[in-house]
Design a protein around this motif. Structure first.
Motif, PDB file in Angstrom:
ATOM      1  N   ARG A 277       7.444   4.463   0.176  1.00 60.28           N
ATOM      2  CA  ARG A 277       8.287   3.036   0.316  1.00 60.28           C
ATOM      3  C   ARG A 277       9.590   3.247   1.010  1.00 60.28           C
ATOM      4  N   LEU A 278      10.406   4.167   0.728  1.00 62.77           N
ATOM      5  CA  LEU A 278      11.518   4.524   1.346  1.00 62.77           C
ATOM      6  C   LEU A 278      11.560   4.998   2.569  1.00 62.77           C
TER       7      LEU A 278
ATOM      8  N   PRO B 206      11.363  -4.774   7.766  1.00 65.80           N
ATOM      9  CA  PRO B 206      10.314  -3.957   8.545  1.00 65.80           C
ATOM     10  C   PRO B 206       9.682  -2.567   7.887  1.00 65.80           C
ATOM     11  N   THR B 207       8.549  -2.376   8.132  1.00 64.00           N
ATOM     12  CA  THR B 207       7.896  -1.287   7.759  1.00 64.00           C
ATOM     13  C   THR B 207       7.716  -0.459   8.926  1.00 64.00           C
ATOM     14  N   TYR B 208       7.706   0.928   9.056  1.00 60.28           N
ATOM     15  CA  TYR B 208       7.342   1.607  10.158  1.00 60.28           C
ATOM     16  C   TYR B 208       6.180   1.279  10.958  1.00 60.28           C
ATOM     17  N   PRO B 209       5.112   0.867  10.440  1.00 60.03           N
ATOM     18  CA  PRO B 209       3.887   0.601  11.327  1.00 60.03           C
ATOM     19  C   PRO B 209       4.102  -0.903  11.935  1.00 60.03           C
ATOM     20  N   MET B 210       4.694  -1.638  10.952  1.00 57.90           N
ATOM     21  CA  MET B 210       4.959  -2.898  11.673  1.00 57.90           C
ATOM     22  C   MET B 210       6.092  -3.044  13.001  1.00 57.90           C
TER      23      MET B 210
ATOM     24  N   MET C 191      12.298   4.132   8.329  1.00 53.73           N
ATOM     25  CA  MET C 191      11.994   4.425   9.654  1.00 53.73           C
ATOM     26  C   MET C 191      11.676   3.209  10.212  1.00 53.73           C
ATOM     27  N   GLY C 192      11.303   1.970   9.695  1.00 52.80           N
ATOM     28  CA  GLY C 192      11.013   0.667  10.221  1.00 52.80           C
ATOM     29  C   GLY C 192      12.427  -0.125  10.659  1.00 52.80           C
TER      30      GLY C 192
ATOM     31  N   THR D 225       0.894  -1.113  -0.076  1.00 55.74           N
ATOM     32  CA  THR D 225      -0.027   0.052  -0.251  1.00 55.74           C
ATOM     33  C   THR D 225       0.872   1.370   0.135  1.00 55.74           C
ATOM     34  N   ARG D 226       2.231   1.092  -0.185  1.00 56.71           N
ATOM     35  CA  ARG D 226       3.016   2.324  -0.255  1.00 56.71           C
ATOM     36  C   ARG D 226       2.714   2.797  -1.740  1.00 56.71           C
TER      37      ARG D 226
END
Length: 224
Positions: free
Chosen positions: A94-95, A127-131, A100-101, A87-88
């Protein structure tokens, strides 16, 4: 209880070393295209982003990921992580979420609070930031609504600081904008918690268009 509160304050702090200060999430492009030009238009823009993008997307994802981390529901976590990646809508988005993740995951390793199993799973999922933030918030063992309020306030503070630099605005205007966002965060959190998988969404066309335009913007302060 005090420990839970301190953990939430820490995770909401702009001092958290994840680089959030270097992103405007297309706000800078909105300013360049004159959608945002003063305190009122900036407050409206960020409030809309809170309700239409954050609450329906990443916050809804985190509302489901936090209990999944606590239960170590691997299959559920992998599905949520895949949704975060797909969903990015732009290269910049995405970057940002990946940088941040990774930074937050490194911070969690230093804190030595997450298990090796959880850290490895988060790392293996890219890792993504929300995860990664969901993992961090799950370790505070705070009520879900309070955990999401902490995340949302941290986001609001970073975005307000970006507005002060880019619009530009004074500190008083910044505090007024932050006060409005703080007032609207509880409603956004309840909306996020109530959404099912089928209702969770990432559909903010103007935000995506401006993010794409920001990638080739002639003059800019921020990475997104």
């Amino acid at each position: 209880m005090a420990t839970e509160l301190l953990q939430l304050i820490w995770l909401a702090s702009p001092a958290l070393p994840v680089g959030g200060f270097s992103y405007s999430e297309a706000l800078e492009a909105a300013i360049d295209h004159e959608h945002v030009h003063d305190e009122a238009s900036c407050a409206d823009w960020l409030a809309d982003q809170l309700h239409l993008s954050q609450a329906r997307g990443d916050m809804a994802l985190m509302a489901q990921a936090i209990p999944a981390w606590q239960a170590m529901n691997t299959d559920r976590l992998k599905d949520l992580s895949q949704w975060a990646h797909t969903t990015r809508e732009t290269h910049e988005m995405r970057l940002q979420t990946e940088q941040m993740g990774r930074s937050l995951l490194d911070w969690l390793r230093i804190q030595n609070k997450a298990t090796e199993v959880a850290l490895k799973l988060c790392s293996d999922m890219r890792p993504t930031y929300p995860m990664a933030m969901s993992l961090a918030l799950s370790l505070a063992h705070a009520p879900l609504d309070q955990a999401l309020q902490a995340y949302a306030f941290g986001w609001a503070e970073n975005m307000t600081q970006a507005a002060l630099k880019a619009v530009p605005l004074g500190q008083v205007s910044g505090q007024k904008i932050l006060a409005r966002l703080a007032q609207e965060i509880p409603e956004a959190v309840q909306h996020a918690i109530a959404l099912s998988d089928d209702e969770r969404q990432a559909f903010c066309p103007m935000l995506a268009v401006l993010s794409a335009r920001h990638e080739i913007q002639y003059s800019r302060l921020f990475r997104s």
